[in-house]
Design a protein around this motif. Structure first.
Motif, PDB file in Angstrom:
ATOM      1  N   ASP A  99      -3.080   6.597   0.287  1.00  0.00           N
ATOM      2  CA  ASP A  99      -4.066   6.578   1.370  1.00  0.00           C
ATOM      3  C   ASP A  99      -5.438   6.986   0.828  1.00  0.00           C
ATOM      4  O   ASP A  99      -6.128   7.808   1.415  1.00  0.00           O
ATOM      5  N   ALA A 132      -6.108   2.333  -1.778  1.00  0.00           N
ATOM      6  CA  ALA A 132      -5.473   1.746  -0.598  1.00  0.00           C
ATOM      7  C   ALA A 132      -6.478   0.910   0.177  1.00  0.00           C
ATOM      8  O   ALA A 132      -6.147  -0.179   0.668  1.00  0.00           O
ATOM      9  N   GLU A 133      -7.706   1.407   0.321  1.00  0.00           N
ATOM     10  CA  GLU A 133      -8.761   0.649   1.016  1.00  0.00           C
ATOM     11  C   GLU A 133      -9.065  -0.647   0.263  1.00  0.00           C
ATOM     12  O   GLU A 133      -9.230  -1.706   0.870  1.00  0.00           O
ATOM     13  N   ILE A 192      -6.994  -2.267  -1.698  1.00  0.00           N
ATOM     14  CA  ILE A 192      -5.834  -3.140  -1.544  1.00  0.00           C
ATOM     15  C   ILE A 192      -5.857  -3.813  -0.177  1.00  0.00           C
ATOM     16  O   ILE A 192      -5.582  -5.012  -0.051  1.00  0.00           O
ATOM     17  N   ARG A 193      -6.189  -3.066   0.893  1.00  0.00           N
ATOM     18  CA  ARG A 193      -6.272  -3.653   2.227  1.00  0.00           C
ATOM     19  C   ARG A 193      -7.322  -4.775   2.249  1.00  0.00           C
ATOM     20  O   ARG A 193      -7.082  -5.851   2.804  1.00  0.00           O
ATOM     21  N   ILE A 211       0.867  -1.180   0.000  1.00  0.00           N
ATOM     22  CA  ILE A 211       0.000   0.000   0.000  1.00  0.00           C
ATOM     23  C   ILE A 211       0.904   1.230   0.000  1.00  0.00           C
ATOM     24  O   ILE A 211       1.708   1.435   0.914  1.00  0.00           O
TER      25      ILE A 211
END
Length: 189
Positions: A12, A16-17, A19-20, A9
C-alpha cells in the motif's frame, strides 16, 4: 500488446499507486485497441459494400496474384457465382487467358496495355462483350506495390455503335457508287 494481464497489488505504498495506474493504463489501451479494430472492420465492410454496388467489374489482387476482393459484376463476368475465390490464385479458377494475362501483368506490361488501348473481348454463346481495363496499383507508405485494382469498363455499346457506323458508311458508299457508275457511262456515251 498483452493488455489482459494485470499486476497484483501486494503493498500500500507508492509502488501500489504506480501499479494501479499501470493497470488502468493497460485497460484503456485495451479498450482503445478494441475500438480501433472495430473501426477498421467497419471501414473494411463499408469499402466492400461500395465495391460490390459498383456496376462495372472490379477485381483486386495482391502482389502474389491472389484475389483479395471482387464485386458481383466481376463474378458474373468470370462465371464464378458460388465458387470460392477469396485468397485464391488468379490461375486457379479463371480460364480466360487474356484476363489471366491482364491480372498477372507486371508494371511494364500494364503500361503497354494502357498505351496500346488494350481491349478485352469476352465471347459468350449469345453475344460478345468488350471491356477496356484500367489498372491502378496499391502502394504502401514506402512506395512498394502491395496489389492492383483492375476495373473493367464495358465498351460493348460503343463497339456496336462503331460497327453500325462502319456498316452504314459501307452501305451508303455502295448505294452512291451504283448511280454514279450509270451517270459516268451515260456521260461517256
Amino acid at each position: 500488446g498483452r493488455f489482459k494481464y494485470k499486476i497484483d497489488i501486494t503493498t500500500d505504498d507508492e509502488f501500489a499507486e504506480l501499479i494501479r495506474e499501470f493497470n488502468k493504463m493497460t485497460e484503456r489501451l485495451s479498450e482503445y485497441e478494441n475500438l480501433n479494430i472495430q473501426q477498421l472492420l467497419t471501414e473494411k465492410r463499408k469499402a466492400e459494400v461500395v465495391v460490390d454496388s459498383i456496376l462495372e467489374p472490379i477485381i483486386v489482387t495482391n502482389i502474389e496474384n491472389n484475389i483479395i476482393l471482387m464485386n458481383q459484376a466481376a463474378r458474373e463476368l468470370l462465371n464464378l457465382n458460388n465458387r470460392q475465390w477469396q485468397d485464391q490464385l488468379v490461375t486457379d479458377f479463371i480460364t480466360e487467358p487474356n484476363i489471366i494475362k491482364l491480372l498477372t501483368a507486371d508494371t511494364v506490361q500494364r503500361k503497354e496495355y494502357e498505351q496500346n488501348d488494350f481491349l478485352l473481348t469476352i465471347a459468350r454463346p449469345n453475344n460478345t462483350q468488350y471491356y477496356k481495363p484500367r489498372q491502378n496499383v496499391i502502394q504502401d507508405d514506402q512506395g512498394k506495390i502491395q496489389g492492383v485494382v483492375t476495373i473493367f469498363k464495358d465498351v460493348t455499346q460503343f463497339k456496336n455503335i462503331d460497327r453500325l457506323k462502319s456498316e452504314f458508311i459501307s452501305t451508303v458508299s455502295h448505294e452512291f457508287r451504283t448511280p454514279l457508275t450509270s451517270i459516268n457511262m451515260a456521260v461517256e456515251i
